[in-house]
Design a protein around this motif. Sequence first.
Motif, PDB file in Angstrom:
ATOM      1  N   LYS A 128      -7.372   3.523  -6.863  1.00  0.00           N
ATOM      2  CA  LYS A 128      -6.011   3.268  -6.393  1.00  0.00           C
ATOM      3  C   LYS A 128      -4.973   3.765  -7.404  1.00  0.00           C
ATOM      4  CE  LYS A 128      -7.084   0.892  -2.632  1.00  0.00           C
ATOM      5  NZ  LYS A 128      -6.669   1.298  -1.269  1.00  0.00           N
ATOM      6  N   GLU A 186       0.841  -1.204   0.000  1.00  0.00           N
ATOM      7  CA  GLU A 186       0.000   0.000   0.000  1.00  0.00           C
ATOM      8  C   GLU A 186       0.872   1.248   0.000  1.00  0.00           C
ATOM      9  OE1 GLU A 186      -3.366   1.915  -0.409  1.00  0.00           O
ATOM     10  OE2 GLU A 186      -3.372  -0.252  -0.110  1.00  0.00           O
ATOM     11  N   PRO A 187       0.876   2.081  -1.056  1.00  0.00           N
ATOM     12  CA  PRO A 187       0.141   1.789  -2.274  1.00  0.00           C
ATOM     13  C   PRO A 187       0.974   0.906  -3.205  1.00  0.00           C
ATOM     14  CG  PRO A 187       1.180   3.926  -2.481  1.00  0.00           C
ATOM     15  CD  PRO A 187       1.533   3.415  -1.101  1.00  0.00           C
TER      16      PRO A 187
END
Length: 609
Positions: free
Chosen positions: A379, A347-348
């Motif tokens: 995302k 993440e990310p």
Amino acid sequence: MEAKETCPSLLSQCIKATASTIAHGGCNYLQDVLELPFDLLETLVMELSPLALHALHEILQGNYSEEPVARDDSNTRKRGRYEIFDQAWERLFKKRWNEEFKREQINSGIPDWHQLYCEKHLNECFEQAIETALLPTFSGGIYELTVSDKIMMTISHDQKFTDDWKRLSYHCRRFGPHARYLRLQNVLCVQEMAELLIGCKLERLTFIRIIAQNQVDGACMLINQNRQTLHCVQFIRCQLHPGSMNQVYDSICTEGSTHGLQILNFISSRFFETTPPGLLSLLSSGRDFKSVCFRDTKLQQASAEAIFQTLLQSSCELHSFEMSDNYISTWLSDMSQNSNNFSSLPEPAICLNSISVLNLRSNNLDQNDAGDLCFLLQKMPNLTSLDLSDNTLTDEGIRYLIPFFVWAFGKVKPLSDLSLESCSITDKGFDELLKHCLPVFRESLSKLSLSDNRLGSTVAENMAKLMEESLVKELKIEDISLGESGFEKLRLHLPKQVSVSHINISKNRGKNEAAIFISEMISRAPHLVSINAAFNIMPPESFTVIFNALDMHFKERGKLELLDLTNNPQLFISETTSQITKFQHRGNPVVIFSRRPAHFQIMLHDDDP
């Protein structure tokens, strides 16, 4: 008094004799030729055939082979000679292929005309050799393939060439080391060809219709020989059997190491394994990937999930990802469940964070995929171009995606290019999209395509509002069922000034209202470059409307380059229509139209829903 014939000067005769001698390899003093005074060398170089120029150019490159930068500005003498050769190669290139050079075809800012000539010549030789190799009567090998006398005449400028010079192997050895991009059909992807191309420093390779094992072996040999310089590999219409991708992976890197590929494309190719381990290893070991494409590869959900998961867990900073024309409905929801809603990903994820262009066209995605798609797209903070065309998202799917669109159009690097062609969207879906997104994409949206959706005439007012309150430059609304009433409403609500530079309104059966709308667009869009208005069943009286608008436009030095009016057969039945050819841009006609008169049957067919 008879005009006296001009006798050739002694200098011109010497130049021609020297050029002929160089062309046929009879000059033992090529080094001395390069020492000629600049003006004499320039005159000589411009007289040389490609074959002779190539021989002299190799000597020039050899002179400076120990210098770190072949074209730096520190050596004026060297720079001047390189410029002469560049100009000669550019002239020969454009003379032979009669085409303008496209700067986007190369990576560097300055074209290397010698390289471009060598690789285009060699690819042309390959194409011709393939025609011979595919004949049922041909049973020889690569070394027996030849090129035509026409090609030989082109590069030698006369007929004095030997049979050995006509062999494909000769051209591979002479021009191959200078080529950086080659396209190889299956019959040429064999060990013999790889041996002929030893010493090349290829950067891009395209393999076409590889089917047999010996062709896979030959392709892998070529990849292995160029793995230090290779950054792009493309497979087109290939059948990659079990184990093939393992070979490809082994040819480009050893187990546990990384490779330098930046672009990997599979187009209309088939994998005969659900999740080829070699392919996944190739994807996971790529640290420099910028673009990956799986187009029309008939991937299933499991394959798509494995490929995407591999990329997500890699550390490559991918800029462009295409997975189009496959059967991957529900793959996102399956991946989401198997990954505990993506919580197992870093993440990310580096890959998601870097993607700027995403193409998921024609993947059988529907409204049930839209929720997971919305989550995934959010995302991607750098996403600027998205293509979801040819997926039956419907109005319901668009509603699921609205949170993403609102976020994407308002982020630091906003979404600027959106394609929603043939997504089964109606006027309700479009109106809701506009209602929520118009406030945020006023300045961010540059390209929008809504073609092949049955939006109907009722969207006209909101379409005009879109053109008034946004800075969209390219708008595609082909075949959205506008009809005459839709064009009339669109025209009545059109703002006084429009920012659109390219618009496609074809296949909307607009009749004369389409012509009136075109005239209004021409007068109100100062940066208008192209209009596609084909298949609109315009009547003869529409000609005058369009002609007058164009006449005024060009009197005011407008920028219009193309107006496509093809397949409007009634529009040009008058003899006066030839007047429209006077509108030109850089010597090319602006208006493209159907010259054939309309027949009664054609008119009925064109207006038949």
